[in-house]
Design an enzyme around this catalytic site. Structure first.
Site, PDB file in Angstrom:
ATOM      1  N   ARG A  35      82.360  33.853   2.315  1.00  0.00           N
ATOM      2  CA  ARG A  35      83.734  34.125   1.884  1.00  0.00           C
ATOM      3  C   ARG A  35      84.394  35.193   2.739  1.00  0.00           C
ATOM      4  O   ARG A  35      83.723  35.945   3.446  1.00  0.00           O
ATOM      5  CB  ARG A  35      83.711  34.616   0.433  1.00  0.00           C
ATOM      6  CG  ARG A  35      83.122  33.596  -0.548  1.00  0.00           C
ATOM      7  CD  ARG A  35      84.119  33.150  -1.537  1.00  0.00           C
ATOM      8  NE  ARG A  35      83.663  32.014  -2.320  1.00  0.00           N
ATOM      9  CZ  ARG A  35      84.461  31.306  -3.104  1.00  0.00           C
ATOM     10  NH1 ARG A  35      85.732  31.592  -3.200  1.00  0.00           N
ATOM     11  NH2 ARG A  35      84.013  30.272  -3.786  1.00  0.00           N
TER      12      ARG A  35
ATOM     13  N   TYR B 289      77.470  40.184  -5.855  1.00  0.00           N
ATOM     14  CA  TYR B 289      78.278  39.132  -5.252  1.00  0.00           C
ATOM     15  C   TYR B 289      79.549  38.757  -6.032  1.00  0.00           C
ATOM     16  O   TYR B 289      79.486  38.521  -7.238  1.00  0.00           O
ATOM     17  CB  TYR B 289      77.432  37.864  -5.068  1.00  0.00           C
ATOM     18  CG  TYR B 289      78.173  36.869  -4.212  1.00  0.00           C
ATOM     19  CD1 TYR B 289      78.133  36.980  -2.823  1.00  0.00           C
ATOM     20  CD2 TYR B 289      78.968  35.890  -4.769  1.00  0.00           C
ATOM     21  CE1 TYR B 289      78.862  36.120  -2.028  1.00  0.00           C
ATOM     22  CE2 TYR B 289      79.695  35.025  -3.982  1.00  0.00           C
ATOM     23  CZ  TYR B 289      79.639  35.141  -2.612  1.00  0.00           C
ATOM     24  OH  TYR B 289      80.360  34.295  -1.827  1.00  0.00           O
TER      25      TYR B 289
ATOM     26  N   SER C  72      86.156  25.544  -8.669  1.00  0.00           N
ATOM     27  CA  SER C  72      85.785  26.364  -7.520  1.00  0.00           C
ATOM     28  C   SER C  72      85.519  25.490  -6.293  1.00  0.00           C
ATOM     29  O   SER C  72      84.904  24.432  -6.393  1.00  0.00           O
ATOM     30  CB  SER C  72      84.530  27.169  -7.850  1.00  0.00           C
ATOM     31  OG  SER C  72      84.781  27.984  -8.977  1.00  0.00           O
TER      32      SER C  72
HETATM   33  P1  GTP Z   1      87.466  29.038  -5.033  1.00  0.00           P
HETATM   34  O1  GTP Z   1      87.841  30.221  -4.229  1.00  0.00           O
HETATM   35  O2  GTP Z   1      85.991  28.838  -5.156  1.00  0.00           O
HETATM   36  O3  GTP Z   1      88.107  29.020  -6.401  1.00  0.00           O
HETATM   37  O4  GTP Z   1      87.894  27.728  -4.189  1.00  0.00           O
HETATM   38  P2  GTP Z   1      89.281  26.995  -3.847  1.00  0.00           P
HETATM   39  O5  GTP Z   1      89.639  26.058  -4.959  1.00  0.00           O
HETATM   40  O6  GTP Z   1      90.295  27.978  -3.426  1.00  0.00           O
HETATM   41  O7  GTP Z   1      88.880  26.047  -2.610  1.00  0.00           O
HETATM   42  P3  GTP Z   1      89.311  26.096  -1.058  1.00  0.00           P
HETATM   43  O8  GTP Z   1      90.779  25.910  -0.851  1.00  0.00           O
HETATM   44  O9  GTP Z   1      88.687  27.276  -0.455  1.00  0.00           O
HETATM   45  O10 GTP Z   1      88.613  24.768  -0.499  1.00  0.00           O
HETATM   46  C1  GTP Z   1      87.232  24.548  -0.551  1.00  0.00           C
HETATM   47  C2  GTP Z   1      86.817  23.465   0.384  1.00  0.00           C
HETATM   48  O11 GTP Z   1      87.578  22.264   0.168  1.00  0.00           O
HETATM   49  C3  GTP Z   1      87.014  23.843   1.856  1.00  0.00           C
HETATM   50  O12 GTP Z   1      85.864  23.473   2.571  1.00  0.00           O
HETATM   51  C4  GTP Z   1      88.203  23.021   2.286  1.00  0.00           C
HETATM   52  O13 GTP Z   1      88.154  22.688   3.641  1.00  0.00           O
HETATM   53  C5  GTP Z   1      88.125  21.771   1.388  1.00  0.00           C
HETATM   54  N1  GTP Z   1      89.466  21.208   1.147  1.00  0.00           N
HETATM   55  C6  GTP Z   1      90.553  21.883   0.711  1.00  0.00           C
HETATM   56  N2  GTP Z   1      91.651  21.070   0.639  1.00  0.00           N
HETATM   57  C7  GTP Z   1      91.222  19.850   1.025  1.00  0.00           C
HETATM   58  C8  GTP Z   1      91.889  18.567   1.163  1.00  0.00           C
HETATM   59  O14 GTP Z   1      93.089  18.400   0.899  1.00  0.00           O
HETATM   60  N3  GTP Z   1      91.118  17.534   1.588  1.00  0.00           N
HETATM   61  C9  GTP Z   1      89.790  17.689   1.872  1.00  0.00           C
HETATM   62  N4  GTP Z   1      89.119  16.615   2.285  1.00  0.00           N
HETATM   63  N5  GTP Z   1      89.142  18.874   1.772  1.00  0.00           N
HETATM   64  C10 GTP Z   1      89.843  19.933   1.349  1.00  0.00           C
HETATM   65  C1  SPV Z   2      85.146  30.749  -7.696  1.00  0.00           C
HETATM   66  O1  SPV Z   2      83.932  30.526  -7.697  1.00  0.00           O
HETATM   67  O2  SPV Z   2      85.950  30.056  -8.364  1.00  0.00           O
HETATM   68  C2  SPV Z   2      85.694  31.841  -6.865  1.00  0.00           C
HETATM   69  C3  SPV Z   2      84.770  32.788  -6.264  1.00  0.00           C
HETATM   70  O3  SPV Z   2      86.895  31.958  -6.747  1.00  0.00           O
HETATM   71  S1  SPV Z   2      84.155  33.935  -7.387  1.00  0.00           S
HETATM   72  O4  SPV Z   2      84.896  35.196  -7.261  1.00  0.00           O
HETATM   73  O5  SPV Z   2      82.731  34.193  -7.037  1.00  0.00           O
HETATM   74  O6  SPV Z   2      84.287  33.464  -8.734  1.00  0.00           O
HETATM   75 MN    MN Z   3      88.009  30.420  -8.059  1.00  0.00          MN
END
Ligand code: GTP
Ligand code: SPV
Ligand code: MN
Length: 588
Positions: free
Chosen positions: A372, A198, A249
């Site tokens: 994802r 994963y 994350s």
């Molecule tokens: P990784 O890939 O794990 O590093 O995550 P990431 O930081 O890129 O997070 P991502 O943008 O995928 O958002 C994760 C979750 O947060 C999703 O379910 C989004 O809908 C929610 N989210 C993102 N931005 C906002 C925001 O401005 N407000 C709220 N309420 N939720 C948000």
């Molecule tokens: C995170 O967990 O911050 C990710 C997904 O972006 S992973 O590649 O599994 O780390």
């Molecule tokens: Mn990440």
């Protein structure tokens, strides 16, 4: 394999002797080879082909149900001295861990093919690029790496001609979670991952290389490897300024990186350009600023919550050449779905486990909360023209943030670089489904790097302080929090596109144009300082997210003091002083 440099041939030979695959295939990045692999993946069941018209070149993958997120408990740093791993990493003695892994991987590829993936993080041949070779027995991993990194014949020949590279061994073995290890040997230039297929556990170019190994390299060579998105904000004059932001994350990096401005902003000519959604390599430029590149070539994004409303750019990026993992399969038209995509879940479908699922009647969620998509960056409609620029982009500001239901206001500005490093070092967030373990527990996560820093976190913070001192025009540092909630747990700030309102204030502060109110924790905007035209928020909610509650913050400072104790004498003096300063200002 513990020699810091081996020829690629010797590396491949040593690993194949140990794992005993039935054949070895070098992947050179040709479309023909990828097609062959996709075909084989479909035959083994690793991939399910999706609707060729609606989702051309897209596949669904289901991981083992016990293998759906990063496993921090089983992630190890194997530096020769335990103190170099520091108090926030799991440490293991390198020789002993290496023995353990070799015995687990012995004959681990029996009957399977070993793929040799020579890849580049960053533009191949550019001064900032770093190479890796991943040996894997997973077609899913090989095809995901094809999206996430740059694999070209030039990379292979550079490595064959002696260019340094990070060795990566990935072996699924039997996916037994009890024997799962993600081990890093920074002094031996080796990543060794067994029993997981994963994401961050298996796509070794991502967190293992571009953060854990690269942070060690950066410390030695005077640059930084960070868990940050990079975006460009174009204002109505046409000028583009760049920001990087570190959120833990699943706390909004992909969403912010691809933001679509609110309507009134769009009409005036505002636009956001995406450069990266997860990782930034940052270095001093000749102009005294810090410059950032995204070493990746795709997005491994969180599916749930991604919709036409929240993030149309991410959704568009997944419309071709994408691999979906652990989402719902809509059997009506052989497409995919996840919670939060729209309000009409399919009724004739399979859930992430492949069980019959009816979106109207089923009690359980259809997609895994950490499901994802792996999408090519070039698909993203707002991909920055600077995406392929070898020197990267100059940063005006760095943002830290996380999920804080209370305490942290919508936005505040650090008083100085050192104060900004203090803010990053003490940031906290409620945990998410991106890693196994309890969800919703508040934990301190310095610079969102707690699970990804390849050396002692105290030394890492010292490196941050040094980096700021080493440049004449460092970016300004801010903290943001889109996740404040009311008593009923509802978000107070609309978030997503409306976050641009906060970015505008931030950029104006960088230019010395915007007004702010000094508080003990830093400078906040007042409600009048933000452009709120057309923003769906009440005055009351706004007042609440722009308030610093000194009682809560006094407790926060106490908790930071307890957290800091873990670093002992590795805590930089400047940060101890920043904490004293915060407490003194709160008492006034
Ligand atoms: P990784 O890939 O794990 O590093 O995550 P990431 O930081 O890129 O997070 P991502 O943008 O995928 O958002 C994760 C979750 O947060 C999703 O379910 C989004 O809908 C929610 N989210 C993102 N931005 C906002 C925001 O401005 N407000 C709220 N309420 N939720 C948000
Ligand atoms: C995170 O967990 O911050 C990710 C997904 O972006 S992973 O590649 O599994 O780390
Ligand atoms: Mn990440």
């Amino acid at each position: 394999m513990l020699a810091s440099h081996l020829s690629i041939e010797s590396f491949v030979e040593a690993v194949s002797k140990m794992t005993n695959p039935k054949e070895i295939i070098y992947l050179n990045g040709s479309e023909e080879q990828w097609m062959q692999l996709r075909k084989q993946g479909c035959e083994t069941g690793e991939l399910i082909p999706l609707n060729e018209e609606k989702l051309p070149g897209c596949y669904l993958h289901r991981s083992d149900p016990q293998d759906v997120a990063r496993v921090e408990e089983r992630t190890f740093l194997c530096s020769s001295r335990e103190e170099d791993a520091g108090p926030t990493n799991h440490w293991a003695e390198p020789e002993a861990m290496y023995e353990t892994l070799c015995s687990i991987a012995k004959n681990g590829m029996n009957g399977r093919t070993m793929y040799v993936l020579p890849y580049s993080m960053g533009i191949p041949g550019s001064p900032f690029a770093r190479y890796g070779v991943e040996l894997t027995d997973s077609i899913y991993v090989a095809l995901s790496m094809a999206i996430m990194t740059r694999i070209t014949p030039e990379v292979l020949s550079a490595i064959q001609n002696g260019a340094p590279y990070v060795k990566g061994i990935h072996c699924k073995v039997d996916l037994n979670p009890e024997n799962r290890y993600i081990a890093h040997f920074p002094e031996h230039n080796l990543i060794f991952s067994v029993n997981s297929g994963y994401g961050g556990n298996a796509l070794l170019g991502k967190k293992c290389f571009s953060l854990r190994m690269a942070s060690c390299l950066g410390r030695r060579e005077g640059w930084m490897a960070e868990h940050m998105l990079i975006l460009g904000v174009q204002d109505p004059t046409g000028a583009v300024r760049y920001l990087a932001a570190a959120f833990p994350s699943a706390c909004g990096k992909t969403n912010l990186a691809m933001l679509i401005p609110p309507e009134n902003y769009r009409k005036k000519g505002w636009k956001v350009w995406c450069l990266g959604d997860d990782i930034a390599w940052i270095r001093p430029g000749p102009d005294g600023r810090l410059w950032a590149v995204n070493p990746e070539n795709g997005f491994f994004g969180v599916a749930p919550g991604t919709s036409m409303k929240s993030n149309p750019n991410a959704l568009a990026a997944t419309r071709q050449g994408t691999i979906f993992t652990n989402v719902v399969r809509n059997l009506e038209d052989n497409t995919v779905w996840w919670e939060g995509m729209n309000k009409t879940p399919p009724t004739h479908a399979e859930d992430w486990l492949g069980r019959p699922w009816n979106g109207e009647l089923s009690q359980e969620k259809g997609a895994h909360p950490n499901s994802r998509f792996t999408a090519p960056a070039k698909n993203c409609p707002c991909l920055s023209p600077a995406f392929d620029s070898a020197q990267g982009v100059p940063l005006s500001a760095i943002l830290f943030g996380g999920r804080r239901a209370r305490t942290a206001p919508l936005v505040y500005e650090a008083r100085s670089w050192a104060h900004g490093v203090f803010i990053g070092s003490s940031m906290a967030s409620e945990t998410t489904a991106a890693a196994t373990g309890a969800v919703g527990v508040t934990r301190r996560d310095p610079m969102a790097m707690l699970p990804f820093c390849g050396y002692h976190m105290g030394d890492y913070l010292a490196h941050w302080l040094n980096m700021g001192r080493s440049v004449s025009a460092p970016p300004k540092i801010f903290h943001v929090n889109w996740f404040r909630t009311d008593e009923e747990g509802r978000f107070l700030w609309p978030g997503f596109g409306d976050n641009l309102r906060v970015l505008e204030w931030i950029l104006d502060r960088c230019d010395g144009k915007a007004h702010g109110v000094e508080t003990p924790i830093g400078t906040l905007p007042s409600a009048e300082d933000l452009n709120l035209e057309g923003c769906p928020i009440t005055q009351e909610a706004l007042a609440s997210i722009l308030t610093v509650d000194s009682q809560l913050w006094t407790r926060e400072a106490e908790q930071i003091r307890i957290f800091y104790e873990r670093f002992g004498d590795k805590l930089p003096q400047a940060l101890a002083e920043e904490l004293d300063g915060l407490e003194a200002r709160l008492q006034k």
